[in-house]
Design an enzyme around this catalytic site. Structure first.
Site, mmCIF file in Angstrom:
data_model
loop_
_atom_site.group_PDB
_atom_site.id
_atom_site.type_symbol
_atom_site.label_atom_id
_atom_site.label_comp_id
_atom_site.label_asym_id
_atom_site.label_seq_id
_atom_site.Cartn_x
_atom_site.Cartn_y
_atom_site.Cartn_z
ATOM 1 N N CYS A 136 0.845 -1.192 0.000
ATOM 2 C CA CYS A 136 0.000 0.000 0.000
ATOM 3 C C CYS A 136 0.879 1.240 0.000
ATOM 4 O O CYS A 136 1.927 1.290 0.635
ATOM 5 C CB CYS A 136 -0.968 -0.002 1.175
ATOM 6 S SG CYS A 136 -0.318 0.655 2.714
ATOM 7 N N GLU A 137 0.434 2.229 -0.762
ATOM 8 C CA GLU A 137 1.263 3.420 -0.898
ATOM 9 C C GLU A 137 1.165 4.331 0.319
ATOM 10 O O GLU A 137 1.921 5.285 0.431
ATOM 11 C CB GLU A 137 0.903 4.181 -2.179
ATOM 12 C CG GLU A 137 -0.474 4.779 -2.204
ATOM 13 C CD GLU A 137 -0.764 5.444 -3.550
ATOM 14 O OE1 GLU A 137 -0.154 5.075 -4.562
ATOM 15 O OE2 GLU A 137 -1.620 6.351 -3.560
ATOM 16 N N HIS A 138 0.247 4.056 1.222
ATOM 17 C CA HIS A 138 0.115 4.920 2.403
ATOM 18 C C HIS A 138 1.053 4.521 3.526
ATOM 19 O O HIS A 138 1.528 5.364 4.266
ATOM 20 C CB HIS A 138 -1.337 4.902 2.904
ATOM 21 C CG HIS A 138 -2.307 5.380 1.877
ATOM 22 N ND1 HIS A 138 -3.484 4.732 1.576
ATOM 23 C CD2 HIS A 138 -2.242 6.444 1.038
ATOM 24 C CE1 HIS A 138 -4.107 5.378 0.606
ATOM 25 N NE2 HIS A 138 -3.378 6.416 0.265
ATOM 26 N N HIS A 139 1.294 3.213 3.653
ATOM 27 C CA HIS A 139 2.124 2.742 4.763
ATOM 28 C C HIS A 139 3.314 1.903 4.299
ATOM 29 O O HIS A 139 4.118 1.496 5.112
ATOM 30 C CB HIS A 139 1.281 1.896 5.727
ATOM 31 C CG HIS A 139 0.055 2.601 6.225
ATOM 32 N ND1 HIS A 139 -1.173 2.498 5.611
ATOM 33 C CD2 HIS A 139 -0.109 3.460 7.257
ATOM 34 C CE1 HIS A 139 -2.051 3.248 6.252
ATOM 35 N NE2 HIS A 139 -1.441 3.843 7.253
ATOM 36 N N GLN A 167 -5.538 -0.437 -3.649
ATOM 37 C CA GLN A 167 -6.255 -1.555 -4.261
ATOM 38 C C GLN A 167 -7.153 -1.101 -5.416
ATOM 39 O O GLN A 167 -7.269 -1.772 -6.434
ATOM 40 C CB GLN A 167 -7.069 -2.267 -3.180
ATOM 41 C CG GLN A 167 -7.719 -3.556 -3.673
ATOM 42 C CD GLN A 167 -8.469 -4.278 -2.573
ATOM 43 O OE1 GLN A 167 -8.103 -4.173 -1.401
ATOM 44 N NE2 GLN A 167 -9.505 -5.002 -2.940
ATOM 45 N N HIS A 169 -5.207 -6.220 4.086
ATOM 46 C CA HIS A 169 -4.191 -5.173 4.185
ATOM 47 C C HIS A 169 -3.501 -5.240 5.543
ATOM 48 O O HIS A 169 -4.147 -5.090 6.578
ATOM 49 C CB HIS A 169 -4.851 -3.798 4.020
ATOM 50 C CG HIS A 169 -5.396 -3.565 2.642
ATOM 51 N ND1 HIS A 169 -4.859 -2.620 1.788
ATOM 52 C CD2 HIS A 169 -6.404 -4.154 1.970
ATOM 53 C CE1 HIS A 169 -5.534 -2.642 0.638
ATOM 54 N NE2 HIS A 169 -6.476 -3.560 0.724
ATOM 55 N N CYS A 188 -1.665 -3.086 6.814
ATOM 56 C CA CYS A 188 -1.746 -1.806 7.528
ATOM 57 C C CYS A 188 -3.028 -1.727 8.352
ATOM 58 O O CYS A 188 -3.089 -1.018 9.351
ATOM 59 C CB CYS A 188 -1.619 -0.617 6.576
ATOM 60 S SG CYS A 188 -2.915 -0.481 5.347
HETATM 61 ZN ZN ZN Z 1 -2.020 1.227 4.103
#
Ligand code: ZN
Length: 189
Positions: A79-82, A120, A148, A150
């Site tokens: 995931c690009e956020h975490h 996703q 996920h 995260c």
């Molecule tokens: Zn994430």
């Protein structure tokens, strides 16, 4: 994009380890920065794949106009956020117009987009959009079910929740019967 060398990437990883309060010089961690650098390169290798080259020689002209479905394609992404993994199963279907893609190339295509920093929803769209673009079928459907880390390891800590996304293009969007056929094939075990 200004890419770092493997050595530079390891050095940054070493700094992260030290910054977390660990001792990067202790035995078990000595080789970790190099491993992390190589593993990150592999996990983001999708940025450097030429899709036309990947599909080269695997596009075939046919008269077949029934649904082609490849289901339960395992994938692993980040995931690009975490920058934590999300992973699960991807189901891909299309109704050809004049061309089909060699079946074994579809999981490869999924990997190309999964091995990037992703969300996703975009992963789902990119797989569908690429098939649409490369063989101009009557339609494409992609469904992804994923867990996920995260969400599972931090924050809400819902261990068994899966996120489901779908992209329906062409006849899969316009024709309920086609869409339902795809979804029932996905659900059947
Ligand atoms: Zn994430």
């Amino acid at each position: 994009m200004n890419q770092l060398t493997e050595h530079e990437l390891s050095e940054l990883t070493r700094q992260i380890i030290a910054g977390l309060g660990e001792d990067p010089e202790r035995d078990g961690l000595l080789k970790t920065p190099g491993r992390v650098a190589r593993s990150l390169r592999f996990l983001t290798g999708g940025y450097h794949v030429d899709i036309d080259k990947l599909l080269n020689g695997a596009l075939f002209s046919v008269c077949y106009d029934q649904m082609v479905i490849v289901k339960d394609i395992e994938f692993f992404s980040m995931c690009e956020h975490h920058m934590l993994p999300f992973f699960g199963k991807c189901h891909v279907a299309y109704v050809p117009n004049k061309q089909v893609i060699g079946l074994s190339k579809i999981p490869r295509l999924v990997d190309v987009f999964a091995r990037r920093l992703q969300i996703q929803e975009r992963l789902t769209q990119e797989i569908a959009g690429t098939i649409m673009e490369k063989i101009a079928p009557q339609g494409v459907g992609v469904v992804i079910e994923a867990q996920h880390l995260c969400m599972m390891m931090r924050g809400v800590e819902k261990q068994h929740s899966a996120a489901v996304t779908s992209a329906m293009l062409g006849t899969f969007r316009e024709n309920k019967q086609t869409r339902d056929e795809f979804l029932s094939l996905v659900r059947s075990r």
